[in-house]
Scaffold this motif. Structure first.
Motif, PDB file in Angstrom:
ATOM      1  N   GLY A 561       0.820  -1.201   0.000  1.00 48.76           N
ATOM      2  CA  GLY A 561       0.000   0.000   0.000  1.00 48.76           C
ATOM      3  C   GLY A 561       0.855   1.252   0.000  1.00 48.76           C
ATOM      4  O   GLY A 561       1.765   1.398  -0.821  1.00 48.76           O
ATOM      5  N   ASP A 562       0.592   2.167   0.934  1.00 52.26           N
ATOM      6  CA  ASP A 562       1.362   3.417   0.996  1.00 52.26           C
ATOM      7  C   ASP A 562       2.479   3.343   2.035  1.00 52.26           C
ATOM      8  O   ASP A 562       2.982   4.371   2.498  1.00 52.26           O
ATOM      9  CB  ASP A 562       0.434   4.596   1.298  1.00 52.26           C
ATOM     10  N   HIS A 563       2.889   2.134   2.413  1.00 49.49           N
ATOM     11  CA  HIS A 563       3.970   1.971   3.388  1.00 49.49           C
ATOM     12  C   HIS A 563       5.257   2.590   2.843  1.00 49.49           C
ATOM     13  O   HIS A 563       5.602   2.389   1.674  1.00 49.49           O
ATOM     14  CB  HIS A 563       4.192   0.482   3.673  1.00 49.49           C
ATOM     15  N   PRO A 564       5.989   3.347   3.653  1.00 55.55           N
ATOM     16  CA  PRO A 564       7.236   3.968   3.165  1.00 55.55           C
ATOM     17  C   PRO A 564       8.220   2.921   2.651  1.00 55.55           C
ATOM     18  O   PRO A 564       8.468   1.914   3.311  1.00 55.55           O
ATOM     19  CB  PRO A 564       7.783   4.678   4.410  1.00 55.55           C
ATOM     20  N   CYS A 565       8.767   3.174   1.463  1.00 60.95           N
ATOM     21  CA  CYS A 565       9.692   2.219   0.850  1.00 60.95           C
ATOM     22  C   CYS A 565      10.882   2.954   0.260  1.00 60.95           C
ATOM     23  O   CYS A 565      10.847   4.171   0.045  1.00 60.95           O
ATOM     24  CB  CYS A 565       8.999   1.445  -0.279  1.00 60.95           C
ATOM     25  N   ASP A 566      11.910   2.207  -0.037  1.00 63.58           N
ATOM     26  CA  ASP A 566      13.052   2.719  -0.784  1.00 63.58           C
ATOM     27  C   ASP A 566      12.554   3.283  -2.110  1.00 63.58           C
ATOM     28  O   ASP A 566      11.680   2.685  -2.756  1.00 63.58           O
ATOM     29  CB  ASP A 566      14.038   1.567  -1.015  1.00 63.58           C
TER      30      ASP A 566
END
Length: 752
Positions: A561-566
């Motif tokens: 989803g909108d989870h913070p990622c690289d």
């Protein structure tokens, strides 16, 4: 004065076509007893009389010393008055007998036949069709009942005088064996080129010479053609992959014997017993470093599927070649394997450089059985040659005969009559009408061989499955629809002789849910008659619909989803969603298989899936088995079923990936986290229901790491755990579960 005694003995089980009557005759003669033995509709009937001590010894030795291939289920003894028999005879079978003998599984050559094969003084020296009543082809050559020569594909070959004497001699191991033959009267081996022209010279010697030069040979096996090349020759293996359009799915390695197999794999005593047993299955074992096997045989895998020769022909070919073979089924892109000569030449001539074939027809196609040692037990991953159609005894008999039509993927069918469930060999994916025709033909053939006329037809509840459509076209007293995941739990119950209820944990790919969503990670309260959904893995959308099953990065995007990622990962996820398009169907799924797909894509292991279960298998192979940490997953409670928040696992993995954690450690923590989540959910359900038994089922429990971690945790939590042993945990065992459910619902004791 000698006290005389007479008893009538009835023996039920696999006791026909396995040398049981000659064994009884020999035993009676050795003990000086009189009487007769004959096959009947339910097994073997024996009338035995003589000295009381001799009769008592006979009854003891009957079970203690029974032929190795027999399986005695029940012995009934009734005393009577001596009838004055003189000597002991093998009597003519009852007209309705030979049910089990007509459908025995094909077996590898026994030690006696192998000695003849290697003995220059034997008239069967190097004869590739050597066999006897203790081994050789059975299901593959039997057309009809009773299992006599005229009803097999050996009918065109008239026995010579020497073979006829062996066939008719009760003291011979070939007594009654319809496949009895020798070079003077039996089938002949030929080597043909890709156009069908016969090549000169000894077929085995010439075929081995071709294999040494990197050629691909189509070999006619007991259940159909397979394609073979030298396992150590990378160009040959790569050519076979390219011609067959099988880009990455592992091939089988066949070794000449245990010594050669041990150079390829780590083989303990259990594995050695499996490899050398009469079924000669493919066994998945740890690959040995430096194994003499080309990289393309099993790319990216730490395990190999290893097998030993299943026929005299394979023994001769491997001995002549002097090195292992790489094998794969004789088909193109998932079609049914070729088993008829003309069809094989047509379909495989663009793949094979030559055909090692013969003039004995095959009437039942069958893939090899595949086994894997998992968590201290043996699990059947694919049921095929050597196992099908040996019956599985159920705890409670079915009131009426049942046909269960199984699943679309890894399809099998099951015929249930009384307590005996005959689960078929794997027939492939029912995604085209050629496979469906092969399926229907196999069902009809089994019904004829077993003498079973189904009164009830069971099928998957999904109305769109080809297997379901076929089932609904069959005339029967009743049709029973069985929900996919309930059938999985029922198969596990039947496999363990349990009636339930249990907490059924089903982790698989996809299955039709009655709520209109796609199920695949389910916790059910289930017995053989019904189920209730108590919990499930969290449902997520499938971007772009069913195509997400082939593009696992889409599933990674759905879980994150909108989870913070690289930023780099975020760009990949955005590209995957853009490719999926907007406005297309996005069905919800709780699939455990898609959860594994998402992790494999997240870790960069797999962006495109080319065969069923690929991403999950590669994620298991990549995981560090020494990892002990586990990602947490919340358990959400509400008015409906409990929900395991599996997105927590994926997001924790993404955080570790961004922090530079090794991907093998991440894969290990994911496996541990899912096992912990399963256990925590089962503990919560035990508190709610009082159930203390858990059944683990579904294709994901073919994963050794997941199964081991889950078993450890559940047993430590005090659960009694049921797992698959005799039938596949995936869709290959589904038809057994359907049959068990249909029979239970038909039983007078079943709830209304």
């Amino acid at each position: 004065m000698t006290t005389l005694k007479r008893v009538d003995v009835h023996v039920e089980g696999i006791v026909q076509g396995v040398g049981f009557r000659p064994f009884v005759c020999s035993l009676a003669g050795r003990l000086g007893l009189s009487g007769r033995v004959r096959n009947d509709v339910n097994g073997v009937h024996i009338e035995i009389e003589g000295a009381r001590t001799g009769v008592e010894e006979f009854l003891t030795a009957l079970e203690r010393d029974a032929p190795a291939l027999s399986e005695i289920e029940r012995v009934t003894v009734v005393s009577g008055e001596p009838a004055g028999h003189r000597g002991f005879t093998i009597a003519t079978a009852d007209p309705g007998a030979l049910r089990t003998a007509a459908a025995l599984a094909d077996l590898a050559p026994c030690d006696d036949c192998l000695r003849e094969l290697a003995d220059p003084a034997s008239r069967r020296h190097r004869y590739p069709f050597t066999g006897c009543a203790n081994c050789g082809p059975r299901l593959g050559i039997t057309r009809a009942r009773p299992r006599k020569r005229p009803h097999t594909t050996m009918a065109p070959f008239a026995m010579c005088a020497d073979c006829a004497r062996e066939h008719d001699d009760p003291d011979s191991r070939r007594f009654g064996d319809p496949a009895t033959c020798c070079p003077a009267c039996g089938p002949a081996l030929k080597l043909r080129d890709a156009r069908g022209t016969e090549l000169c010279g000894d077929p085995v010697t010439c075929a081995a010479a071709l294999l040494r030069t990197g050629r691909v040979i189509a070999v006619k096996g007991p259940g159909g053609y397979h394609l073979a090349c030298a396992a150590a020759c990378e160009p040959a293996v790569a050519a076979l992959r390219g011609r067959k359009h099988r880009a990455e799915q592992p091939f089988t390695v066949m070794a000449a014997g245990l010594a050669q197999a041990r150079r390829c794999c780590e083989i303990d005593d259990t594995a050695a017993a499996l490899l050398t047993g009469p079924a000669r299955p493919v066994v998945l074992l740890p690959r040995r470093p430096g194994a003499p096997v080309a990289p393309s045989v099993a790319p990216g895998h730490r395990i190999l599927g290893i097998a030993l020769p299943a026929t005299p022909l394979h023994h001769l070919l491997l001995a002549e070649l002097g090195e292992p073979l790489a094998l794969t089924g004789g088909d193109v892109a998932g079609e049914p394997i070729a088993y008829e000569d003309a069809d094989a030449l047509t379909r495989l001539s663009g793949i094979a450089d030559a055909f090692l074939t013969h003039d004995r027809a095959i009437c039942t196609r069958a893939d090899d059985t595949v086994l894997r040692p998992l968590a201290g037990e043996i699990t059947v991953l694919r049921r095929g040659r050597g196992h099908a159609p040996d019956p599985i005894a159920l705890r409670r008999p079915a009131p009426r005969a049942v046909l269960a039509c199984g699943a679309t993927i890894d399809s099998t069918f099951c015929l249930l009559d009384g307590r005996r469930a005959h689960l078929s060999q794997r027939l492939g994916h029912l995604d085209d009408h050629d496979t469906l025709r092969a399926f229907a033909s196999a069902v009809g053939h089994y019904c004829d061989l077993l003498g079973i006329r189904p009164e009830i037809v069971a099928h998957d509840a999904h109305p769109g499955h080809l297997a379901t459509r076929h089932a609904l076209q069959l005339t029967a007293a009743g049709h029973v629809a069985v929900q996919h995941h309930h059938a999985h739990v029922a198969a596990c119950l039947a496999d363990n002789g349990d009636l339930g209820p249990v907490i059924g944990v089903v982790l698989d790919g996809i299955g039709h849910g009655p709520d209109g969503t796609i199920w695949g990670g389910e916790f059910l309260r289930a017995d053989l008659t019904g189920y209730q959904r108590l919990a499930h893995l969290a449902q997520v959308p499938m971007p772009g619909g069913p195509a997400a099953a082939r593009r696992p990065l889409r599933m990674a995007a759905a879980y994150l989803g909108d989870h913070p990622c690289d930023p780099g990962l975020r760009d990949r996820l955005a590209g995957a969603l853009q490719q999926a398009g907007t406005g297309r169907e996005t069905p919800l799924t709780s699939s455990a298989g898609h959860l594994f797909d998402a992790l494999a894509a997240l870790l960069g292991l797999r962006d495109t899936i080319t065969y069923e279960g690929q991403a999950a298998a590669e994620l298991e192979q990549h995981a560090d088995p020494a990892e002990t940490a586990a990602y947490p997953a919340a358990l959400t409670t509400g008015e409906g079923p409990l929900v395991v928040e599996t997105a927590d696992l994926v997001r924790a993995a993404a955080d570790d990936l961004a922090a530079g954690t090794a991907t093998a450690a991440i894969a290990g923590r994911f496996h541990n986290g899912l096992a912990a989540a399963v256990t925590r959910t089962c503990v919560a359900l035990r508190q709610a229901t009082g159930l203390t038994a858990v059944a683990l089922t579904g294709a994901l429990f073919q994963n050794a790491l997941l199964l081991d971690r889950t078993l450890q945790r559940l047993r430590a939590a005090g659960f009694r755990v049921l797992r698959h042993v005799r039938v596949p945990p995936g869709d290959g065992g589904l038809s057994l579960g359907q049959a068990a459910v249909a029979a239970a619902r038909d039983h007078p004791a079943a709830p209304a």
